[in-house]
Each structure stands twice: as structure tokens, then as C-alpha cells.
Design an enzyme around this catalytic site. Sequence first.
Site, short mmCIF file in Angstrom:
data_model
loop_
_atom_site.label_atom_id
_atom_site.label_comp_id
_atom_site.label_asym_id
_atom_site.label_seq_id
_atom_site.Cartn_x
_atom_site.Cartn_y
_atom_site.Cartn_z
CB SER A 140 55.37 41.78 40.52
OG SER A 140 56.61 40.52 39.83
CE1 TYR A 153 58.94 39.33 44.01
CE2 TYR A 153 57.93 38.54 42.59
CZ TYR A 153 59.35 39.07 43.03
OH TYR A 153 59.43 40.24 42.66
#
Length: 247
Positions: A140, A153
Site C-alpha cells: 500500500s 496498518y
Amino acid sequence: MPGPLEGRVAAVTGASSGIGEATARALSTAGASVALGARRADRLEAIAQSLDGPALVREVDVAEEEQARAFIQAAHDELGGLQILVNNAGVMLLGPVADADIEDWRRMIAVNLLGLLYCTHAALPLLGEGGGGDIVNVSSVAGRRADAGAAVYNMTKFGVHAFSEALRQEALHQDIRVTTVAPGFVETELQGHNTNPLVRQVMARSREQIGQVLDADDIAEAILHAVTRPPHVCVNEVVVRPTRQAR
Ligand code: NDP
């Protein structure tokens, strides 16, 4: 005319929705036989039935080592080899560290990191025995830049980048290419798992600022591009953001 992936076998984790589903479709259209893994087997069955080429469906929780290994082995044994692994399964449960539900941390670490490691470890000898192949790890933009509210995350996705680069250097000796794909904002079910109202507000605002976000197909195309390069070309890292996403 045969597709560029004719005769190859691909295993895709998290293939029941979003980027994983789009990637499974793209690889299948390009001629690959595709093993689809995720927990929602009914969704996988429906997707597999809509594909033109050979497909295998396995209900798998990648956070469970035995299940993850069994998925990769089944892809190899039942589809006749393994040339491509797409480690896509992931969860994003955001919120400030101080208020966190520790179970959310465990889930992110178990799926985003351990799940990817189990599948990779199971796939390496199988890719090697066939003379090489591709491992694509879906990270990501959150794996390149950390922000308040996304600490754990961020930690998992930074981990995916670090692991992928080290693995690339090890696996190249067996002609195994490792590609890290870092998407920006993609319209999928991912954001919907967040229950924290503040997080939902921040995501809605960021979506509004961006305007047109990416489709899962935009990322599937980047993955397809990487795995269809000639053998001497390894796309190490791809970052794909919506044009109007700043960070
Ligand atoms: P989705 O929620 O649509 O897809 C996530 C997939 O992961 C689902 O198929 C889900 O299937 C699967 N999954 C979750 N937990 C497990 C598990 N324990 N075992 C097996 N499969 C699991 O979101 P996306 O398509 O957006 O996410 C795909 C990847 O892309 C993730 O790694 C995410 O971090 C990354 N990403 C997404 C971005 C975005 O904006 N959407 C941006 C950057 C990266 P099931 O629930 O059936 O198990």
C-alpha cells in the site's frame, strides 16, 4: 491466439472481492489457470464459475499456517504446477494507538504479515522446481509513508515492502521475480471494515478530496503488467495512486 499466461498457474489470496477478485479475473483472461483463496467460499465459487479458464477454489484463512500451506500446495497439485503467487489478502483496521482494540492489531499482523509469509514460504520450492516465476505482494502507499491513525496498518505494510525487497535479492538466483504493488485509494470493501466513526469520517473526507478513486481493475492491470514482462525484466515496485491523491 493464446494469452500471455497460457500454461501458467497462479494462486491469488483474498480473491473473493476487490483487488484479488479483479486480479484473478485478469490473470484468467490472460490464459492462466487460477487458484482462488479466501474465507468466503461462496463468493469464490461464483467468481470461479464466471471465469472462462480452469480455476480452483479453496476456503482458506491465510492467518492459519496449515490452511495457507494447503492452499498453495492444492494450487500446484490440482492445477499442474505453480508459476505465480499473488499475496493480496489483507485487512485495514485503523484508529489511534491509545484507543486500539488489541485484537485488531493481531488480525492485521496475522493476515497482512504472517499470511503472506506462510504462502510465500510454501510457494518458493514449488516456483523453484518449475524454473522460476513471480511473487507479487500487495502492499500500500501506507507501506511507504506513515500517518497518525494508521500506525499498525503502516507497520504491516512497511513490513511487506522490507520483506519483499530482501526476498527479491534471495529469490533472483532461482529466477523468481518479486514485485511489490503499492496502491493508493481503491474502491473496495476494505474501508468498510472500520467501525470507528472518526476513522470513517476521515476516510470519507479523503475520498471526497480525491474525487475519482481507483477501481480494483486499475491495480489488476498493474499486476498483470508485472507478471507478463519478459523473463529478464523484474518490475520491483509499482505505486499506483488516483491522479488527485496527494499522499
Ligand atoms: P477487500 O476487503 O475487498 O479484499 C480483501 C480480501 O482479503 C478479501 O478477498 C478477503 O476475503 C481477504 N481476506 C481477509 N482476511 C483474510 C484471511 N484471514 N484469509 C484469507 N483471505 C482474507 O479489499 P482490497 O481488495 O482493497 O484489499 C486487497 C489488498 O489491497 C489488501 O492487502 C489491502 O491492504 C491492499 N490495499 C488496498 C487499498 C484500497 O484502497 N482498497 C489501498 C492499498 C492497499 P474473505 O473476507 O472472504 O476472507
